[in-house]
Design an enzyme around this catalytic site. Structure first.
Site, PDB file in Angstrom:
ATOM      1  N   HIS A  82     134.298  82.166 -85.442  1.00  0.00           N
ATOM      2  CA  HIS A  82     133.258  82.099 -86.460  1.00  0.00           C
ATOM      3  C   HIS A  82     132.495  80.790 -86.356  1.00  0.00           C
ATOM      4  CE1 HIS A  82     131.212  82.631 -90.297  1.00  0.00           C
ATOM      5  NE2 HIS A  82     131.523  81.377 -90.572  1.00  0.00           N
ATOM      6  N   ASP A 161     133.365  88.464-102.780  1.00  0.00           N
ATOM      7  CA  ASP A 161     132.552  87.416-102.165  1.00  0.00           C
ATOM      8  C   ASP A 161     131.063  87.729-102.300  1.00  0.00           C
ATOM      9  OD1 ASP A 161     132.123  85.020-100.432  1.00  0.00           O
ATOM     10  OD2 ASP A 161     131.275  86.541 -99.114  1.00  0.00           O
ATOM     11  N   ARG A 168     126.225  82.521-107.132  1.00  0.00           N
ATOM     12  CA  ARG A 168     126.115  81.105-106.761  1.00  0.00           C
ATOM     13  C   ARG A 168     124.700  80.758-106.328  1.00  0.00           C
ATOM     14  NH1 ARG A 168     130.070  80.748-102.096  1.00  0.00           N
ATOM     15  NH2 ARG A 168     129.262  78.626-101.900  1.00  0.00           N
ATOM     16  N   SER A 183     134.800  81.505 -99.294  1.00  0.00           N
ATOM     17  CA  SER A 183     133.853  82.554 -98.924  1.00  0.00           C
ATOM     18  C   SER A 183     133.977  82.891 -97.443  1.00  0.00           C
ATOM     19  CB  SER A 183     132.424  82.118 -99.248  1.00  0.00           C
ATOM     20  OG  SER A 183     131.482  83.064 -98.800  1.00  0.00           O
ATOM     21  N   LYS A 187     136.530  86.409 -95.637  1.00  0.00           N
ATOM     22  CA  LYS A 187     135.986  87.422 -94.714  1.00  0.00           C
ATOM     23  C   LYS A 187     136.734  87.408 -93.386  1.00  0.00           C
ATOM     24  CE  LYS A 187     131.596  86.016 -95.247  1.00  0.00           C
ATOM     25  NZ  LYS A 187     131.386  85.267 -96.492  1.00  0.00           N
TER      26      LYS A 187
END
Length: 430
Positions: A82, A161, A168, A183, A187
């Site tokens: 990621h 999320d 947010r 967050s 995932k």
């Protein structure tokens, strides 16, 4: 237990129990707790912070709010990668197939463009015919057969999320380290991999402003991953300048193919190799990554993945109607290229989105001709703009020219990988 009690505890700086966090998120997803109450709680979190135990409990509650992908049918250690987002960041397109060519099992769920940063799914969809919407059975079968799949996350995964992030975004509660880390990691954990390699970026083109903030976020995410039973490693990398020579969806796919064929920008190759090595290490796969890169096996793996997902590279990648150079207004050495300005200019061309429903022009983008450290004279091409029309190029030309910082003295390209973070701490580059 009620929502007011939970909000009040965080307002007063007290530590939540896992049960309190679970209660709040479960009630919110079910529609039993109102937006304004969760907004108050989010602001309290921003003000008071969260302990490591609270952040882990929040992450686990977010994972439990939806489906978790079961990858147990795939043999071996599954590794996800990621990036926190950047400009010209096509590392997934290189490191994923390269790691798979080394023998790593790579099930990867990715996202789309966010603000000025590019999205892996948008890049893949610039290849004619490619689909990123893979049902779990097809996704798992492809990973078993080819060793890699890159697909969109199911909307049924981590619904908490999606709700929290939307709230947010409109309540000025985005910049909270526990909220950001939970967050991202919720995932990644829901995606089912056994190990996670993170590329945490900082600088003008990233969401973290400096290396210290990026290290803090990396530490937080590594702690969450390890706490959830996933071997997790992070690299902290620079994003003041765009990564590589190309920015834009089809252009970045073309550049990734070039890198996997043994050609490419030195800085881009460096970070792709570093990320691939980390993926091999957490998978306990021994491989000479540079040798595999030189062999072209990574490109073959990328092409096999694209074909399995319906892609037809033989039809050619989208090509822009106009390609116009933007030139230097003075002589000197390129000291920096403002990645944020490049990303914003890309949005104006249609390479990114302002609203989630915006259509992307897959051919739009930039090819950087004068990189950091290059010497230029007046009139030399700094960047070639690929666009739908000359009018679009004219609209961004001044912004692009101003993105190049040109100085009179020699310039050396700065190091790109600044630190490595694992469960044992931070190791900084020399």
């Amino acid at each position: 237990m009620n929502a007011l009690e939970v909000i009040g505890r965080k307002r007063d700086g007290l530590e939540h129990t896992p049960e309190e966090i679970q209660f709040l998120l479960t009630g919110y997803v079910a529609g039993e707790i109102a937006d304004y109450q969760v907004a108050a709680w989010l602001m309290a979190v921003c003000t008071r912070g969260m302990t490591a135990a609270e952040t882990l409990a929040l992450t686990q509650a977010m994972v439990a709010s939806g489906e978790v992908l079961d990858l147990s049918a795939i043999p071996g250690i599954k590794v996800d990668k990621h990036s926190t987002g950047g400009v010209g960041d096509k590392v997934t397109l290189v490191a994923g197939p390269l790691a798979a060519a080394c023998g790593v099992v790579v099930p990867k769920l990715s996202g789309r463009a966010l603000a000025h940063t590019g999205g892996t799914l948008d890049k893949l969809e610039s290849v004619p015919g490619v689909t990123v919407d893979l049902e779990p059975e097809r996704f798992i079968r492809q990973v078993r057969e080819i060793g890699i799949a890159v697909a969109a996350q199911s909307p049924r995964m981590v619904p908490a999320d999606k709700l929290l992030y939307a709230l947010r975004d409109v309540t000025a509660t985005v910049p909270s380290m526990p909220l950001i880390a939970s967050s991202v990691m919720s995932k990644k954990i829901a995606a089912g991999a056994d190990a996670i390699v993170l590329d945490v970026k900082f600088g003008r083109g990233a969401f973290m402003p400096d290396v210290a903030a990026a290290e803090d976020l990396a530490r937080e995410m590594v702690t969450l991953g390890e706490g959830a039973g996933r071997r997790t490693v992070a690299l902290v990398t620079a994003m003041d300048n765009p990564l590589g020579r190309c920015v834009g969806n089809a252009l970045e796919v073309r550049e990734a193919l070039d890198v996997l064929a043994g050609e490419g920008d030195e800085e881009l190759v460096e970070v792709c190799v570093r990320v691939t090595r980390e993926m091999c290490a957490v998978a306990r796969v021994e491989a000479d990554v540079e040798k595999v890169l030189r062999s072209g096996a990574g490109r073959e793996k990328f092409e096999a993945m694209l074909a399995a997902q319906g892609g037809h590279l033989e039809r050619g990648l989208p090509d822009a109607a106009v390609k116009i150079p933007v030139t230097a207004g003075r002589a000197g050495h390129v000291d920096g290229i403002d990645a944020l300005e490049i990303g914003l200019a890309g949005i104006e061309l249609g390479a990114g989105r302002v609203r989630k429903e915006d259509r992307i022009d897959p051919a739009a983008g930039f090819v950087i001709e004068a990189q950091v450290g290059a010497r230029v004279v007046e009139g030399d091409t700094l960047v070639t703009v690929h666009a739908h029309s000359r009018e679009l190029v004219d609209r961004v030309a001044a912004r692009l020219r101003n993105a190049w910082r040109i100085v009179d003295h020699d310039v050396r390209r700065p190091p790109h990988v600044l630190a490595r973070v694992d469960k044992d701490g931070v190791t900084r580059a020399d």
